[in-house]
Design an enzyme around this catalytic site. Structure first.
Site, PDB file in Angstrom:
ATOM      1  N   ARG A 260      12.722 -57.984 -42.611  1.00 57.22           N
ATOM      2  CA  ARG A 260      13.717 -58.143 -41.536  1.00 57.22           C
ATOM      3  C   ARG A 260      14.930 -58.966 -41.979  1.00 57.22           C
ATOM      4  O   ARG A 260      15.492 -59.737 -41.202  1.00 57.22           O
ATOM      5  CB  ARG A 260      13.079 -58.762 -40.287  1.00 57.22           C
ATOM      6  CG  ARG A 260      11.953 -57.935 -39.699  1.00 57.22           C
ATOM      7  CD  ARG A 260      12.417 -56.548 -39.260  1.00 57.22           C
ATOM      8  NE  ARG A 260      11.293 -55.735 -38.821  1.00 57.22           N
ATOM      9  CZ  ARG A 260      10.612 -54.886 -39.587  1.00 57.22           C
ATOM     10  NH1 ARG A 260      10.969 -54.716 -40.851  1.00 57.22           N
ATOM     11  NH2 ARG A 260       9.607 -54.187 -39.124  1.00 57.22           N
TER      12      ARG A 260
ATOM     13  N   SER B  82      11.448 -56.261 -30.761  1.00 57.26           N
ATOM     14  CA  SER B  82      10.527 -57.352 -31.076  1.00 57.26           C
ATOM     15  C   SER B  82      11.313 -58.657 -31.159  1.00 57.26           C
ATOM     16  O   SER B  82      12.286 -58.752 -31.905  1.00 57.26           O
ATOM     17  CB  SER B  82       9.822 -57.095 -32.407  1.00 57.26           C
ATOM     18  OG  SER B  82       9.020 -55.942 -32.322  1.00 57.26           O
TER      19      SER B  82
ATOM     20  N   GLU C  38      13.424 -63.190 -34.314  1.00 59.70           N
ATOM     21  CA  GLU C  38      14.032 -62.048 -34.992  1.00 59.70           C
ATOM     22  C   GLU C  38      15.375 -61.697 -34.363  1.00 59.70           C
ATOM     23  O   GLU C  38      16.294 -61.230 -35.030  1.00 59.70           O
ATOM     24  CB  GLU C  38      13.090 -60.843 -34.924  1.00 59.70           C
ATOM     25  CG  GLU C  38      13.586 -59.616 -35.630  1.00 59.70           C
ATOM     26  CD  GLU C  38      12.541 -58.516 -35.660  1.00 59.70           C
ATOM     27  OE1 GLU C  38      12.868 -57.386 -35.288  1.00 59.70           O
ATOM     28  OE2 GLU C  38      11.387 -58.785 -36.058  1.00 59.70           O
TER      29      GLU C  38
END
Length: 277
Positions: A152, A202, A272
């Site tokens: 990520r 998410s 995130e």
């Protein structure tokens, strides 16, 4: 230069979380030339599909550039070239149309090509880094290795470079098999994720030795809420906006979840979602 511009627009209408303050000047460039002009003239905040972001709704922003109309998708041999504002879903459908395999994992990821490159988006065992061979930005061109992809994260995560296009290496495949795999993955998403709710995707990254969603669920936090900001009862990794959540409330929910998880398990959750203050 005549660029499509809207004034005094609420940014919440341009984010999947449906939270964000007003923008005095919202630009929709359709070409690289227009993008470069806007960057040189106004230094705007850059948004694609507005997923994976939480934007302050107590701030009025002067200049924001939305890349959704810079969305061309082209085929060059066994490489799909996609402009940064193209939906990742549309790139997957383009691959399907041409019987090209390699991008099935990305079907259902809600963001744009630019956002997917920046965060090395992934799902169901695949990541952007697995298929991307080149990225063009306003500063130059980068190979896959140059992009410094991690989980990520990429070299672009902490820079102001504007992604222009991505080059995806694909292979010839069986159209029916490709379609079946895409359908299977989107069905699994719909069954497990709150796709009918406002969310940024998410909210937390996977830990080194644990899954954020499972840990949050184990801490009994499904349904935990700060007014309309709530931990999804369907998938604990998704913090959702039930309709009227504010930036402050959503940020408070993030902090509460991180605090409670740490108190109960000693695990540190890493956000995130990109926060734009």
């Amino acid at each position: 230069m005549k660029i499509e511009t809207r004034h005094k627009e609420p940014l919440k209408e341009y984010t999947t979380l449906h939270i964000g303050g007003y923008c005095h000047n919202l630009y929709f460039p359709k070409s690289e030339k227009e993008i470069r002009y806007l960057l040189d003239t106004y230094d705007p905040i850059i948004l694609g599909k507005g997923s994976n972001v939480l934007i302050n709704d107590t701030v009025e922003y002067d200049h924001v550039m939305i890349l959704t109309k810079y969305k061309g998708i082209y085929l060059q041999g066994d490489v799909i070239i996609a402009e940064s504002g193209a939906r990742l879903m549309d790139v997957c459908l383009f691959a399907l149309e041409h019987s090209l395999t390699g991008l099935e994992f990305a079907y259902g990821i809600p963001g744009s090509v630019g956002g997917a490159v920046i965060m090395n988006a992934g799902a169901y065992g695949g990541e952007v880094k697995d298929v991307l061979i080149q990225v063009d930005t306003t500063e130059g061109s980068y190979s896959n290795e140059d992009c410094c992809f991690e989980y990520r994260k990429s070299r672009f995560s902490d820079t102001k470079e504007c992604i222009l296009r991505g080059y995806f290496k694909v292979q010839k495949g069986n159209k029916e098999e490709i379609q079946a795999k895409m359908q299977d993955l989107i069905t699994r998403r719909r069954e497990k994720q709150p796709l009918d709710k406002y969310s940024a995707g998410s909210t937390f990254k996977r830990g080194k030795d644990f899954y954020a969603s499972a840990t949050i669920s184990e801490c009994g936090l499904k349904g935990y809420a700060v007014n309309d900001a709530m931990v999804s009862t369907k998938h604990a990794g998704f913090l959702i906006n039930e309709g009227n959540a504010s930036y402050t409330e959503f940020l408070a929910l993030i902090h509460d979840v991180k605090r409670i998880v740490f108190e109960k398990t000693g695990r540190v959750l890493e956000t995130e979602v990109k926060i734009i203050e």
